[in-house]
Design an enzyme around this catalytic site. Structure first.
Site, PDB file in Angstrom:
ATOM      1  N   ARG A  82       2.723  76.554   1.184  1.00 30.38           N
ATOM      2  CA  ARG A  82       1.848  75.550   1.207  1.00 30.38           C
ATOM      3  C   ARG A  82       1.240  74.962   2.213  1.00 30.38           C
ATOM      4  NH1 ARG A  82       5.304  70.560  -0.495  1.00 30.38           N
ATOM      5  NH2 ARG A  82       5.361  71.643  -2.527  1.00 30.38           N
ATOM      6  N   ASP A  86       9.847  71.234   1.715  1.00 30.97           N
ATOM      7  CA  ASP A  86       8.807  70.405   2.487  1.00 30.97           C
ATOM      8  C   ASP A  86       8.929  70.301   3.832  1.00 30.97           C
ATOM      9  OD1 ASP A  86       7.841  69.334  -0.004  1.00 30.97           O
ATOM     10  OD2 ASP A  86       8.913  67.471   0.159  1.00 30.97           O
TER      11      ASP A  86
HETATM   12  P1  FDA Z   1      -7.488  63.282   3.070  1.00 25.42           P
HETATM   13  O1  FDA Z   1      -6.481  62.492   3.539  1.00 25.42           O
HETATM   14  O2  FDA Z   1      -8.617  63.562   3.895  1.00 25.42           O
HETATM   15  O3  FDA Z   1      -8.054  62.925   1.530  1.00 25.42           O
HETATM   16  C1  FDA Z   1      -8.998  63.359   0.862  1.00 25.42           C
HETATM   17  C2  FDA Z   1      -9.440  62.537  -0.195  1.00 25.42           C
HETATM   18  O4  FDA Z   1      -8.424  62.607  -1.315  1.00 25.42           O
HETATM   19  C3  FDA Z   1      -9.583  61.016   0.091  1.00 25.42           C
HETATM   20  O5  FDA Z   1     -10.958  60.606   0.658  1.00 25.42           O
HETATM   21  C4  FDA Z   1      -9.306  60.235  -1.227  1.00 25.42           C
HETATM   22  O6  FDA Z   1     -10.230  60.408  -1.836  1.00 25.42           O
HETATM   23  C5  FDA Z   1      -8.167  61.307  -1.541  1.00 25.42           C
HETATM   24  N1  FDA Z   1      -6.982  60.819  -1.426  1.00 25.42           N
HETATM   25  C6  FDA Z   1      -6.039  61.429  -0.415  1.00 25.42           C
HETATM   26  N2  FDA Z   1      -4.958  60.801  -0.225  1.00 25.42           N
HETATM   27  C7  FDA Z   1      -4.922  59.660  -1.232  1.00 25.42           C
HETATM   28  C8  FDA Z   1      -3.879  58.766  -1.722  1.00 25.42           C
HETATM   29  N3  FDA Z   1      -2.723  58.567  -0.831  1.00 25.42           N
HETATM   30  N4  FDA Z   1      -4.299  57.912  -2.423  1.00 25.42           N
HETATM   31  C9  FDA Z   1      -5.525  57.925  -2.931  1.00 25.42           C
HETATM   32  N5  FDA Z   1      -6.521  58.841  -2.709  1.00 25.42           N
HETATM   33  C10 FDA Z   1      -6.032  59.864  -1.631  1.00 25.42           C
HETATM   34  N6  FDA Z   1       2.640  66.351   4.102  1.00 25.42           N
HETATM   35  C11 FDA Z   1       3.390  66.800   4.844  1.00 25.42           C
HETATM   36  O7  FDA Z   1       3.412  66.374   6.030  1.00 25.42           O
HETATM   37  N7  FDA Z   1       4.540  67.584   4.360  1.00 25.42           N
HETATM   38  C12 FDA Z   1       4.692  68.123   3.226  1.00 25.42           C
HETATM   39  O8  FDA Z   1       5.644  68.755   2.942  1.00 25.42           O
HETATM   40  C13 FDA Z   1       3.738  67.540   2.316  1.00 25.42           C
HETATM   41  N8  FDA Z   1       3.696  68.248   1.007  1.00 25.42           N
HETATM   42  C14 FDA Z   1       2.579  68.021   0.197  1.00 25.42           C
HETATM   43  C15 FDA Z   1       2.552  68.512  -1.099  1.00 25.42           C
HETATM   44  C16 FDA Z   1       1.359  68.394  -1.767  1.00 25.42           C
HETATM   45  C17 FDA Z   1       1.145  69.033  -3.142  1.00 25.42           C
HETATM   46  C18 FDA Z   1       0.254  67.708  -1.432  1.00 25.42           C
HETATM   47  C19 FDA Z   1      -0.963  67.229  -2.108  1.00 25.42           C
HETATM   48  C20 FDA Z   1       0.098  67.059  -0.237  1.00 25.42           C
HETATM   49  C21 FDA Z   1       1.310  67.181   0.634  1.00 25.42           C
HETATM   50  N9  FDA Z   1       1.657  66.712   2.178  1.00 25.42           N
HETATM   51  C22 FDA Z   1       2.442  66.722   2.640  1.00 25.42           C
HETATM   52  C23 FDA Z   1       0.527  65.294   2.135  1.00 25.42           C
HETATM   53  C24 FDA Z   1      -0.499  65.959   3.033  1.00 25.42           C
HETATM   54  O9  FDA Z   1      -0.108  66.289   3.984  1.00 25.42           O
HETATM   55  C25 FDA Z   1      -1.746  64.818   3.201  1.00 25.42           C
HETATM   56  O10 FDA Z   1      -1.252  63.601   3.950  1.00 25.42           O
HETATM   57  C26 FDA Z   1      -2.378  64.360   1.932  1.00 25.42           C
HETATM   58  O11 FDA Z   1      -2.341  65.185   0.987  1.00 25.42           O
HETATM   59  C27 FDA Z   1      -3.806  63.734   2.148  1.00 25.42           C
HETATM   60  O12 FDA Z   1      -4.284  64.780   2.719  1.00 25.42           O
HETATM   61  P2  FDA Z   1      -5.652  65.509   1.968  1.00 25.42           P
HETATM   62  O13 FDA Z   1      -5.602  66.977   2.407  1.00 25.42           O
HETATM   63  O14 FDA Z   1      -5.693  65.063   0.579  1.00 25.42           O
HETATM   64  O15 FDA Z   1      -7.023  65.004   2.589  1.00 25.42           O
END
Ligand code: FDA
Length: 311
Positions: free
Chosen positions: A187, A137
């Protein structure tokens, strides 16, 4: 703004006390976390795999300051990998593990990077034995260089070791280009921390544009992109880029968090795409939960309203 405030306030003992003892917290933890023990996490993994999803398990906890604790976390991972193998869940990388460098020693006052490297090497050896992989991560922006050095050092022995890049950081498109080499598992996520504007894009729009640029670099390279996002638009862009680059479905995967958009996880998998669920477990869930709350303004206001009504 709410996101920044919550992440900043989460370090205070008062906020921690408020959040960990609020009645509403229990339901939120259950939504995002598989349980406290490895056995509970393995049971949830079994269900997710049976429904056609892949899994990456994360033992919750970070910022370890004690070498014995770092060793204990390492042992937790090697034990977990043994359990996954015994249950027939690890083969072919169906269930893998994600590891935070600071959970296995990166933040130790002495020899942190060396300790984390050695501990991640142990976890990689156990993963190989189990027939699966490890992804490192990415944490705060101050840890990026050390984390990439650790991955670089371990990849000659463990070429399938995955790493994470955060689109919110200005450097990440260039880092993607450097990491888009044959077989390289990368990732791509937006980033869950709160870095200063000097190193990160300040607006959501700029972060999304950076994600789209980085995604193009990975999709057009010879590596194995792992697109970690729940963002509808970015998922569409990823699918379009995969089609343009004539990538078969087994040459990349989507990744989403346990408890976030589960219907979309199943929908994507039903189209033939590979979808991996990031599945955290353990008792040290506080900081993970705060980051999940901070990601969604609706989560924050729901939480604040529940706190107020519980008074
Ligand atoms: P965004 O935050 O814009 O969300 C898009 C949509 O998804 C939202 O409108 C909502 O509908 C839904 N959504 C997103 N988060 C939600 C929540 N918590 N609860 C409910 N709905 C939600 N970060 C990091 O800094 N280091 C890492 O190693 C990782 N590893 C990682 C692994 C995996 C498999 C994932 C999916 C994510 C990570 N992250 C991470 C977290 C990542 O950086 C980010 O903070 C979250 O994925 C939210 O970003 P989105 O890309 O989903 O977009």
């Amino acid at each position: 703004m709410l996101r920044r405030m919550l992440l900043a306030a989460s370090g205070s003992d008062r906020t921690r006390q408020l959040i960990t003892t609020a009645p509403v917290t229990r339901g939120l933890v259950a939504r995002y976390v598989a349980g406290e023990t490895a056995a509970e996490a393995v049971a949830v993994t079994q269900g997710l795999l049976a429904s056609g999803l892949l899994v990456s398990l994360d033992h919750l906890g970070e910022d370890t300051r004690d070498p014995d604790q770092a060793a204990a976390v390492t042992a937790e991972y090697t034990g977990l990998l043994g359990q996954l193998a015994a249950a027939g869940l690890a083969r072919g990388g169906r269930a893998e593990v994600s590891v935070k460098p600071t959970a296995v020693g990166l933040g130790l006052a002495e020899h942190g990077e060396k300790t984390a490297t050695e501990n991640i090497a142990r976890i990689c050896a156990a993963a190989r034995e189990a027939g699966t992989t490890v992804t490192v991560d990415m944490e705060e922006h101050t840890r990026v260089d050390a984390t990439l050095r650790i991955v670089d050092q371990l990849r000659p022995d463990h070429p399938d070791l995955g790493c994470v890049l955060q689109a919110q950081l200005r450097r990440s498109v260039a880092d993607c280009a450097g990491l888009a080499t044959a077989g390289s598992r990368v990732r791509l996520c937006k980033g869950a921390y709160d870095p200063p504007d000097s190193v990160a894009f300040p607006t959501r729009h700029e972060v999304d544009r950076s994600y789209a640029r980085a995604l193009r670099v990975l999709m057009n390279g010879p590596g194995y992109p792992m697109l970690a996002t729940h963002d509808r638009r970015l998922i569409q862009i990823a699918a379009a880029q995969a089609a343009l680059a004539a990538r078969p479905p087994e040459s990349f995967e989507f990744q989403m968090l346990y408890g976030v958009r589960p219907a979309e996880q199943r929908r994507l998998a039903s189209t033939g795409a590979q979808v991996r669920v990031y599945l955290p477990y353990g008792s040290d869930w506080y900081r993970y939960l705060v980051r999940r709350l901070a990601e969604r303004p609706a989560n924050v206001s729901f939480f604040l309203r529940s706190l107020a009504s519980a008074r």
